[in-house]
Design an enzyme around this catalytic site. Structure first.
Site, PDB file in Angstrom:
ATOM      1  N   ASP A  32      61.787  22.233 -13.084  1.00 12.45           N
ATOM      2  CA  ASP A  32      60.951  23.416 -13.311  1.00 12.45           C
ATOM      3  C   ASP A  32      60.204  23.676 -12.015  1.00 12.45           C
ATOM      4  O   ASP A  32      59.916  22.740 -11.264  1.00 12.45           O
ATOM      5  CB  ASP A  32      59.956  23.144 -14.456  1.00 12.45           C
ATOM      6  CG  ASP A  32      59.346  24.420 -15.014  1.00 12.45           C
ATOM      7  OD1 ASP A  32      59.662  24.782 -16.160  1.00 12.45           O
ATOM      8  OD2 ASP A  32      58.535  25.073 -14.299  1.00 12.45           O
ATOM      9  N   THR A 119      67.965  32.473 -20.934  1.00 17.49           N
ATOM     10  CA  THR A 119      66.922  33.422 -20.531  1.00 17.49           C
ATOM     11  C   THR A 119      67.244  34.842 -21.000  1.00 17.49           C
ATOM     12  O   THR A 119      68.384  35.294 -20.911  1.00 17.49           O
ATOM     13  CB  THR A 119      66.808  33.401 -18.987  1.00 17.49           C
ATOM     14  OG1 THR A 119      66.562  32.055 -18.569  1.00 17.49           O
ATOM     15  CG2 THR A 119      65.686  34.298 -18.482  1.00 17.49           C
ATOM     16  N   ASP A 123      72.176  39.018 -22.379  1.00 17.88           N
ATOM     17  CA  ASP A 123      73.493  39.485 -21.912  1.00 17.88           C
ATOM     18  C   ASP A 123      73.441  39.946 -20.457  1.00 17.88           C
ATOM     19  O   ASP A 123      74.355  39.665 -19.669  1.00 17.88           O
ATOM     20  CB  ASP A 123      73.995  40.604 -22.831  1.00 17.88           C
ATOM     21  CG  ASP A 123      74.020  40.150 -24.279  1.00 17.88           C
ATOM     22  OD1 ASP A 123      74.948  39.416 -24.657  1.00 17.88           O
ATOM     23  OD2 ASP A 123      73.082  40.481 -25.037  1.00 17.88           O
ATOM     24  N   ASP A 148      71.398  34.716 -33.700  1.00 15.88           N
ATOM     25  CA  ASP A 148      71.335  35.852 -34.629  1.00 15.88           C
ATOM     26  C   ASP A 148      72.273  35.605 -35.810  1.00 15.88           C
ATOM     27  O   ASP A 148      71.939  35.932 -36.956  1.00 15.88           O
ATOM     28  CB  ASP A 148      71.757  37.148 -33.909  1.00 15.88           C
ATOM     29  CG  ASP A 148      71.092  37.301 -32.555  1.00 15.88           C
ATOM     30  OD1 ASP A 148      70.418  38.295 -32.319  1.00 15.88           O
ATOM     31  OD2 ASP A 148      71.266  36.375 -31.718  1.00 15.88           O
ATOM     32  N   ARG A 153      73.112  34.218 -41.520  1.00 13.79           N
ATOM     33  CA  ARG A 153      73.662  33.302 -42.531  1.00 13.79           C
ATOM     34  C   ARG A 153      72.542  32.696 -43.377  1.00 13.79           C
ATOM     35  O   ARG A 153      72.695  32.467 -44.584  1.00 13.79           O
ATOM     36  CB  ARG A 153      74.491  32.209 -41.859  1.00 13.79           C
ATOM     37  CG  ARG A 153      75.831  32.754 -41.353  1.00 13.79           C
ATOM     38  CD  ARG A 153      76.489  31.834 -40.368  1.00 13.79           C
ATOM     39  NE  ARG A 153      76.767  30.528 -40.902  1.00 13.79           N
ATOM     40  CZ  ARG A 153      76.963  29.438 -40.161  1.00 13.79           C
ATOM     41  NH1 ARG A 153      76.918  29.519 -38.850  1.00 13.79           N
ATOM     42  NH2 ARG A 153      77.223  28.289 -40.724  1.00 13.79           N
ATOM     43  N   HIS A 175      72.441  40.373 -27.752  1.00 10.99           N
ATOM     44  CA  HIS A 175      71.407  39.531 -28.345  1.00 10.99           C
ATOM     45  C   HIS A 175      70.108  40.314 -28.151  1.00 10.99           C
ATOM     46  O   HIS A 175      69.407  40.152 -27.161  1.00 10.99           O
ATOM     47  CB  HIS A 175      71.324  38.166 -27.643  1.00 10.99           C
ATOM     48  CG  HIS A 175      70.094  37.384 -28.059  1.00 10.99           C
ATOM     49  ND1 HIS A 175      69.870  36.974 -29.351  1.00 10.99           N
ATOM     50  CD2 HIS A 175      69.010  36.963 -27.346  1.00 10.99           C
ATOM     51  CE1 HIS A 175      68.712  36.334 -29.410  1.00 10.99           C
ATOM     52  NE2 HIS A 175      68.168  36.312 -28.215  1.00 10.99           N
TER      53      HIS A 175
END
Ligand code: NAD
Length: 310
Positions: A32, A119, A123, A148, A153, A175
């Protein structure tokens, strides 16, 4: 298998925990830009590892530490605040991806590495990461609509009183807010949803279906309102993807890659077969005309956002 996680905030830490618990990796390194945070996360996770699988977990202070990684997971970048959409993160996180990917590529084996992008906006970040890395599209994989689809589900499971494991339901496209649900493709134990409802005398009228779609698309907003961020679901999704690659499972997952096969021209989620080499095949379901139109619209939104990167 060695995994590197870049960005060890809320999501990166949850991903590390879930990956550790798969039992299919022997080493996880954490990087990080906030080194103190990465060291603290590695300490905490290292303690947790003594209770489970024997996984070596270390923080690294520069990118040389990720050498030898089979999979690099990118979970760095700004997250959504209450009221923000994923697209609101576009410019900030494009800068983060542009910073990270060249450094990653200098320290991995380009012939075999798989990059998993978490992140947001997902897409568009996949497209950017693939372009900068120059890797084959099947090896730069976004978790996409795995999460999603899991949300859909879960909600369906409550309505139908049947396990999520027996529901074949996939969210396609972005997404994000333009994700696509095609009810005609959903089945339970191999039985089409409408037939299932008829036979079990469960009513799932259009108004209920619209509510389910809304709840699926807005799940992240609700969770962020309630607990400030989302992490458990995405941690589990990313770990499932790692497991699928590590064990060469060839499972069908709705992940996002820059797709040549179906000429979408963007990265988006479709049902794709994932194995040791990453995505090895992509499928386009036979969609109803309405869902087909929605999917093309979703693709246009992703393209517009990608073109807006400064
Ligand atoms: P966070 O703020 O808790 O953590 C982000 C971390 O990234 C911080 O530790 C920060 O220091 C680090 N970072 C930022 N820029 C960096 C750089 N250039 N190099 C290395 N590290 C850097 O945020 P979070 O809640 O962990 O979310 C991370 C990302 O995951 C966000 O973009 C969020 O939208 C996304 N997310 C995706 C999904 C999904 O389904 N794909 C789900 C939840 C969150």
């Amino acid at each position: 298998m060695k995994i590197a996680i870049i960005g060890v905030g809320t999501v990166g830490s949850a991903v590390a925990t879930a990956v550790k618990n798969t039992g299919c990796v022997h080493e996880i390194v954490l990087f990080d830009r906030d080194t103190i945070r990465a060291i603290a996360a590695a300490e905490d996770l290292g303690h947790a590892a003594t209770f489970g699988f024997d996984v070596k977990i270390n923080a690294v202070s520069n990118y040389r530490g990720i050498r030898g990684s089979d999979i690099v997971i990118i979970a760095a970048g700004a997250n959504q605040r209450v009221g923000e959409t994923r697209t609101d993160l576009l410019q900030k996180n494009a800068a983060v991806i542009s910073d990270i990917i060249p450094r990653v590529m200098q320290n991995v084996d380009a012939k075999s590495v798989k990059i998993i992008v978490v992140t947001n906006p997902l897409d568009v970040m996949v497209m950017l990461a693939q372009k900068i890395s120059g890797l084959a599209s099947g090896r730069v994989i976004g978790t996409g609509t795995m999460l999603d689809s899991a949300r859909l589900r879960t909600i369906l499971s409550r309505h139908l009183s049947v396990s999520t494991q027996s529901i074949d339901a996939y969210v396609l496209g972005e997404h994000g807010d333009s994700s696509v649900i095609d009810w005609a493709t959903i089945s339970i134990g191999g039985v089409a949803l409408d037939d299932f409802c008829r036979q079990t005398k469960i009513s799932l009228p259009l108004t209920t279906r619209r509510t389910i779609e809304h709840r699926t698309r807005n799940a992240a907003y609700e969770i962020i309102r309630g607990r400030g961020a989302t992490w458990d679901g995405i941690g589990a999704a990313a770990a499932d993807l790692v497991r699928c690659i590590a064990n060469n499972e060839n499972r069908v997952l709705t992940v996002s890659i820059m797709d040549g096969t179906h000429k979408t021209g963007v990265a988006m989620s479709l049902p794709r077969i994932v194995g040791a080499d990453g995505v090895i095949a992509s499928m386009m379901p036979r969609l109803t005309p309405g869902a087909g139109t929605e999917l093309r619209r979703s693709g246009k939104i992703i393209r517009k956002n990608f073109d807006a990167i400064k």
